[in-house]
Design a protein around this motif. Structure first.
Motif, PDB file in Angstrom:
ATOM      1  N   ILE A  67      43.744  56.129  40.348  1.00 37.97           N
ATOM      2  CA  ILE A  67      42.753  55.389  40.529  1.00 37.97           C
ATOM      3  C   ILE A  67      42.335  54.642  39.515  1.00 37.97           C
ATOM      4  CG2 ILE A  67      41.277  57.301  40.065  1.00 37.97           C
ATOM      5  CD1 ILE A  67      39.287  56.001  42.413  1.00 37.97           C
ATOM      6  N   LEU A  68      41.999  53.207  39.678  1.00 41.58           N
ATOM      7  CA  LEU A  68      41.535  52.529  38.511  1.00 41.58           C
ATOM      8  C   LEU A  68      39.969  52.647  38.347  1.00 41.58           C
ATOM      9  CD1 LEU A  68      41.949  50.071  36.494  1.00 41.58           C
ATOM     10  CD2 LEU A  68      41.147  48.426  38.338  1.00 41.58           C
ATOM     11  N   MET A  69      39.602  53.188  37.319  1.00 43.30           N
ATOM     12  CA  MET A  69      38.112  53.432  37.097  1.00 43.30           C
ATOM     13  C   MET A  69      37.771  52.416  36.215  1.00 43.30           C
ATOM     14  SD  MET A  69      37.585  56.399  38.439  1.00 43.30           S
ATOM     15  CE  MET A  69      36.079  56.883  37.513  1.00 43.30           C
ATOM     16  N   ASP A  70      36.611  51.619  36.642  1.00 42.94           N
ATOM     17  CA  ASP A  70      36.130  50.511  35.845  1.00 42.94           C
ATOM     18  C   ASP A  70      34.587  50.584  36.223  1.00 42.94           C
ATOM     19  OD1 ASP A  70      35.496  48.345  34.291  1.00 42.94           O
ATOM     20  OD2 ASP A  70      36.178  46.823  35.983  1.00 42.94           O
ATOM     21  N   PRO A  71      33.487  50.959  35.455  1.00 41.64           N
ATOM     22  CA  PRO A  71      32.316  51.037  36.072  1.00 41.64           C
ATOM     23  C   PRO A  71      31.690  49.791  35.765  1.00 41.64           C
ATOM     24  CG  PRO A  71      32.727  52.074  33.724  1.00 41.64           C
ATOM     25  CD  PRO A  71      33.962  51.806  34.293  1.00 41.64           C
ATOM     26  N   HIS A  72      32.374  48.844  34.949  1.00 41.90           N
ATOM     27  CA  HIS A  72      31.330  47.568  34.862  1.00 41.90           C
ATOM     28  C   HIS A  72      32.257  46.378  34.958  1.00 41.90           C
ATOM     29  CE1 HIS A  72      28.265  50.152  33.439  1.00 41.90           C
ATOM     30  NE2 HIS A  72      29.039  50.860  32.591  1.00 41.90           N
ATOM     31  N   PRO A  73      32.646  46.128  36.233  1.00 46.11           N
ATOM     32  CA  PRO A  73      33.609  44.716  36.159  1.00 46.11           C
ATOM     33  C   PRO A  73      32.590  43.661  35.916  1.00 46.11           C
ATOM     34  CG  PRO A  73      33.020  45.741  38.412  1.00 46.11           C
ATOM     35  CD  PRO A  73      32.615  46.849  37.401  1.00 46.11           C
ATOM     36  N   ILE A  74      33.016  42.625  35.350  1.00 42.55           N
ATOM     37  CA  ILE A  74      32.005  41.462  35.104  1.00 42.55           C
ATOM     38  C   ILE A  74      32.365  40.299  35.865  1.00 42.55           C
ATOM     39  CG2 ILE A  74      31.323  39.912  33.376  1.00 42.55           C
ATOM     40  CD1 ILE A  74      31.959  42.274  31.279  1.00 42.55           C
ATOM     41  N   TRP A  75      31.392  39.588  36.513  1.00 39.58           N
ATOM     42  CA  TRP A  75      31.862  38.499  37.508  1.00 39.58           C
ATOM     43  C   TRP A  75      31.050  37.351  36.709  1.00 39.58           C
ATOM     44  CZ3 TRP A  75      34.571  37.500  41.671  1.00 39.58           C
ATOM     45  CH2 TRP A  75      34.227  36.699  42.588  1.00 39.58           C
ATOM     46  N   LEU A  76      31.935  36.315  36.350  1.00 34.57           N
ATOM     47  CA  LEU A  76      31.415  35.192  35.793  1.00 34.57           C
ATOM     48  C   LEU A  76      31.330  33.973  37.009  1.00 34.57           C
ATOM     49  CD1 LEU A  76      33.642  35.618  32.441  1.00 34.57           C
ATOM     50  CD2 LEU A  76      31.214  36.204  32.892  1.00 34.57           C
ATOM     51  N   VAL A  77      30.330  33.308  36.663  1.00 31.43           N
ATOM     52  CA  VAL A  77      30.050  32.134  37.412  1.00 31.43           C
ATOM     53  C   VAL A  77      30.262  30.728  36.704  1.00 31.43           C
ATOM     54  CG1 VAL A  77      28.570  33.659  38.831  1.00 31.43           C
ATOM     55  CG2 VAL A  77      27.401  32.226  37.141  1.00 31.43           C
ATOM     56  N   GLY A  78      29.929  29.681  37.659  1.00 35.78           N
ATOM     57  CA  GLY A  78      29.990  28.255  36.912  1.00 35.78           C
ATOM     58  C   GLY A  78      31.490  27.653  36.765  1.00 35.78           C
ATOM     59  N   ARG A  79      32.249  27.661  37.746  1.00 43.32           N
ATOM     60  CA  ARG A  79      33.758  27.015  37.645  1.00 43.32           C
ATOM     61  C   ARG A  79      33.473  25.834  37.848  1.00 43.32           C
ATOM     62  NH1 ARG A  79      37.716  25.472  41.340  1.00 43.32           N
ATOM     63  NH2 ARG A  79      36.125  25.905  43.091  1.00 43.32           N
ATOM     64  N   ALA A  80      34.283  25.071  37.119  1.00 48.51           N
ATOM     65  CA  ALA A  80      34.599  23.479  37.209  1.00 48.51           C
ATOM     66  C   ALA A  80      35.233  23.284  38.128  1.00 48.51           C
ATOM     67  CB  ALA A  80      35.353  22.982  35.985  1.00 48.51           C
ATOM     68  N   ALA A  81      35.053  21.988  38.869  1.00 49.65           N
ATOM     69  CA  ALA A  81      35.772  21.496  39.898  1.00 49.65           C
ATOM     70  C   ALA A  81      37.281  21.977  40.210  1.00 49.65           C
ATOM     71  CB  ALA A  81      35.401  20.105  40.326  1.00 49.65           C
ATOM     72  N   GLU A  82      37.748  21.564  39.331  1.00 50.67           N
ATOM     73  CA  GLU A  82      39.327  21.599  39.406  1.00 50.67           C
ATOM     74  C   GLU A  82      39.869  22.896  38.777  1.00 50.67           C
ATOM     75  OE1 GLU A  82      41.209  19.798  41.645  1.00 50.67           O
ATOM     76  OE2 GLU A  82      39.398  18.535  41.956  1.00 50.67           O
ATOM     77  N   ALA A  83      39.118  23.754  38.000  1.00 49.43           N
ATOM     78  CA  ALA A  83      39.590  24.878  37.325  1.00 49.43           C
ATOM     79  C   ALA A  83      39.932  25.880  38.493  1.00 49.43           C
ATOM     80  CB  ALA A  83      38.398  25.333  36.629  1.00 49.43           C
ATOM     81  N   PRO A  84      40.850  26.831  37.835  1.00 49.59           N
ATOM     82  CA  PRO A  84      41.300  27.926  38.775  1.00 49.59           C
ATOM     83  C   PRO A  84      40.348  29.075  38.683  1.00 49.59           C
ATOM     84  CG  PRO A  84      42.540  27.871  36.721  1.00 49.59           C
ATOM     85  CD  PRO A  84      41.752  26.645  36.603  1.00 49.59           C
ATOM     86  N   PHE A  85      40.379  30.099  39.700  1.00 47.87           N
ATOM     87  CA  PHE A  85      39.668  31.198  39.545  1.00 47.87           C
ATOM     88  C   PHE A  85      40.529  32.212  38.894  1.00 47.87           C
ATOM     89  CE2 PHE A  85      39.081  35.450  41.247  1.00 47.87           C
ATOM     90  CZ  PHE A  85      37.616  35.891  40.886  1.00 47.87           C
ATOM     91  N   VAL A  86      40.352  33.100  38.005  1.00 44.50           N
ATOM     92  CA  VAL A  86      40.703  33.849  37.061  1.00 44.50           C
ATOM     93  C   VAL A  86      40.444  35.393  37.074  1.00 44.50           C
ATOM     94  CG1 VAL A  86      41.268  33.947  34.477  1.00 44.50           C
ATOM     95  CG2 VAL A  86      40.997  31.990  35.305  1.00 44.50           C
ATOM     96  N   ILE A  87      41.526  36.199  37.306  1.00 45.72           N
ATOM     97  CA  ILE A  87      41.235  37.586  37.073  1.00 45.72           C
ATOM     98  C   ILE A  87      41.820  38.122  35.730  1.00 45.72           C
ATOM     99  CG2 ILE A  87      41.695  39.979  38.059  1.00 45.72           C
ATOM    100  CD1 ILE A  87      41.894  38.718  40.805  1.00 45.72           C
ATOM    101  N   ASN A  88      40.980  38.526  34.960  1.00 45.03           N
ATOM    102  CA  ASN A  88      41.597  38.959  33.323  1.00 45.03           C
ATOM    103  C   ASN A  88      41.190  40.633  33.555  1.00 45.03           C
ATOM    104  OD1 ASN A  88      42.368  39.152  30.896  1.00 45.03           O
ATOM    105  ND2 ASN A  88      41.140  37.449  30.260  1.00 45.03           N
ATOM    106  N   ALA A  89      42.314  41.238  33.500  1.00 45.80           N
ATOM    107  CA  ALA A  89      42.205  42.716  33.569  1.00 45.80           C
ATOM    108  C   ALA A  89      42.867  43.405  32.429  1.00 45.80           C
ATOM    109  CB  ALA A  89      42.794  43.299  34.893  1.00 45.80           C
ATOM    110  N   VAL A  90      42.176  44.341  31.878  1.00 46.38           N
ATOM    111  CA  VAL A  90      43.016  45.432  30.903  1.00 46.38           C
ATOM    112  C   VAL A  90      42.827  46.632  31.413  1.00 46.38           C
ATOM    113  CG1 VAL A  90      42.749  46.209  28.572  1.00 46.38           C
ATOM    114  CG2 VAL A  90      42.211  43.694  28.843  1.00 46.38           C
ATOM    115  N   ILE A  91      44.095  47.192  31.707  1.00 51.61           N
ATOM    116  CA  ILE A  91      44.000  48.483  32.407  1.00 51.61           C
ATOM    117  C   ILE A  91      44.716  49.601  31.070  1.00 51.61           C
ATOM    118  CG2 ILE A  91      44.906  49.934  34.212  1.00 51.61           C
ATOM    119  CD1 ILE A  91      45.076  47.310  35.817  1.00 51.61           C
ATOM    120  N   ARG A  92      43.953  50.506  30.989  1.00 54.17           N
ATOM    121  CA  ARG A  92      44.446  51.590  29.877  1.00 54.17           C
ATOM    122  C   ARG A  92      45.063  52.635  30.450  1.00 54.17           C
ATOM    123  NH1 ARG A  92      41.634  49.647  25.141  1.00 54.17           N
ATOM    124  NH2 ARG A  92      39.931  48.460  25.880  1.00 54.17           N
ATOM    125  N   TYR A  93      45.966  53.351  29.734  1.00 51.91           N
ATOM    126  CA  TYR A  93      46.686  54.551  30.361  1.00 51.91           C
ATOM    127  C   TYR A  93      46.267  55.836  29.529  1.00 51.91           C
ATOM    128  CZ  TYR A  93      49.776  50.844  32.017  1.00 51.91           C
ATOM    129  OH  TYR A  93      50.384  49.585  32.414  1.00 51.91           O
TER     130      TYR A  93
END
Length: 316
Positions: free
Chosen positions: A225-251
């Motif tokens: 299971i992916l344990m992440d107590p604090h995902p961060i949702w950033l707002v303020g996307r430019a009109a033509e900018a992509p939506f980005v998922i940036n993840a660091v998953i530790r083992y």
């Protein structure tokens, strides 16, 4: 001339009585109270017969480069974009298919030959009228343990987040943690879960339904299971900018539960029993010495001479 004690030795004294006497009955009772109560104390402490134990191990984890991604759009109801690494799933999406840019990198930080983390980045191109309110993401992994037994499975990390405000990026920094519903075997090869989490060859939409995938996955006795107590949702996307998922998953290093072998169980039970028994032996030895020396029960005291001295007297 002053005299000094140069040597001493204890004199052994025996006490004789019949087998049906009070003294014999007392010894029988003392023996029972010496050896049985320690067993009861150890048993009542709930630690005598240990059924399982645990150990630490760094798992061997590798990202399999299998992705299933759904972006929930707003404000229109039912709007979504989807993509996966499975061609059959992509063919089912029709106009909802949107191919993102994906980059991944696994890192072995301590140079021990085992990967320690995954850097995952997904960039979803959007039109100016499209806004992402939530995401659903499945990543699959190869997960192996080798210390006690060879355990091999294919597992997944499921990420789901939704917000009321459209976002520009979701940042996740979590751990892929092992979950056990039952202990792993303490020997041999276990490959019962070495099957794909997602049936990527199926042409049916049911096999790619997230509720079906998650429900089938949770039927396993061992999962990740992916344990992440604090995902961060950033707002303020430019009109033509992509939506980005940036993840660091530790083992991380895991604590693995496994059942005791028979002799391991006997060894730990014996240690606990003997540690309590020594106290009872010390106490009842002094009780018996007091009873016989003070003739609480009737016996005939006899001085017991060493065997060598008896032999010398016989020769004389």
């Amino acid at each position: 001339m002053a005299l000094y004690e140069l040597f001493s030795h204890p004199v052994e004294r025996g006490y004789r009585a019949g087998l049906c006497s009070k003294a014999a009955l007392f010894l029988l009772l003392a023996a029972a109270l010496t050896y049985i109560p320690p067993l009861l104390v150890a048993f009542r402490s709930h630690g005598l017969w240990l059924k399982r134990s645990s150990y630490e191990e760094q798992p061997t984890v590798r990202f399999q480069h299998q992705v299933l991604f759904v972006a929930l759009l707003g404000p229109e109801r039912g709007g979504f974009l989807a993509w996966s690494t499975f061609p059959a799933f992509n063919r089912l999406q029709g106009d909802h298919l949107r191919v993102p840019l994906v980059s991944t990198r696994e890192e072995d930080r301590n140079q021990d030959g085992k990967m320690d983390m995954l850097h995952f980045k997904l960039e979803l191109p959007l039109q100016s009228t499209e806004h992402v309110l939530g995401v659903q993401l499945i990543l699959t992994f190869s997960y192996q343990l080798h210390r006690m037994s060879t355990f091999v499975m294919q597992s997944m990390a499921f990420l789901q987040s939704s917000f009321a405000v459209p976002g520009s990026q979701l940042y996740v920094n979590g751990e892929l943690r092992l979950q056990q519903k039952q202990p792993l075997s303490n020997g041999g090869l276990d490959v019962r879960y070495n099957v794909s989490v997602i049936n990527g060859t199926s042409p049916f939409a049911y096999d790619y339904d997230l509720t079906h995938i998650v429900a089938a996955y949770q039927e396993r006795n061992v999962t990740t299971i992916l344990m992440d107590p604090h995902p961060i949702w950033l707002v303020g996307r430019a009109a033509e900018a992509p939506f980005v998922i940036n993840a660091v998953i530790r083992y991380p290093v895991e604590v693995i539960s496994y059942p005791f072998r028979f002799w391991e169980m006997i060894k730990f039970a014996w240690i606990q029993y003997v540690s309590i028994l020594l106290i009872f032996l010390w106490v009842f030895e002094r009780i018996k010495r007091f009873v016989f020396q003070n003739q609480v029960v009737t016996t005939i005291p006899v001085a017991v001479m060493p065997q060598g001295e008896t032999y010398k007297e016989h020769l004389s």
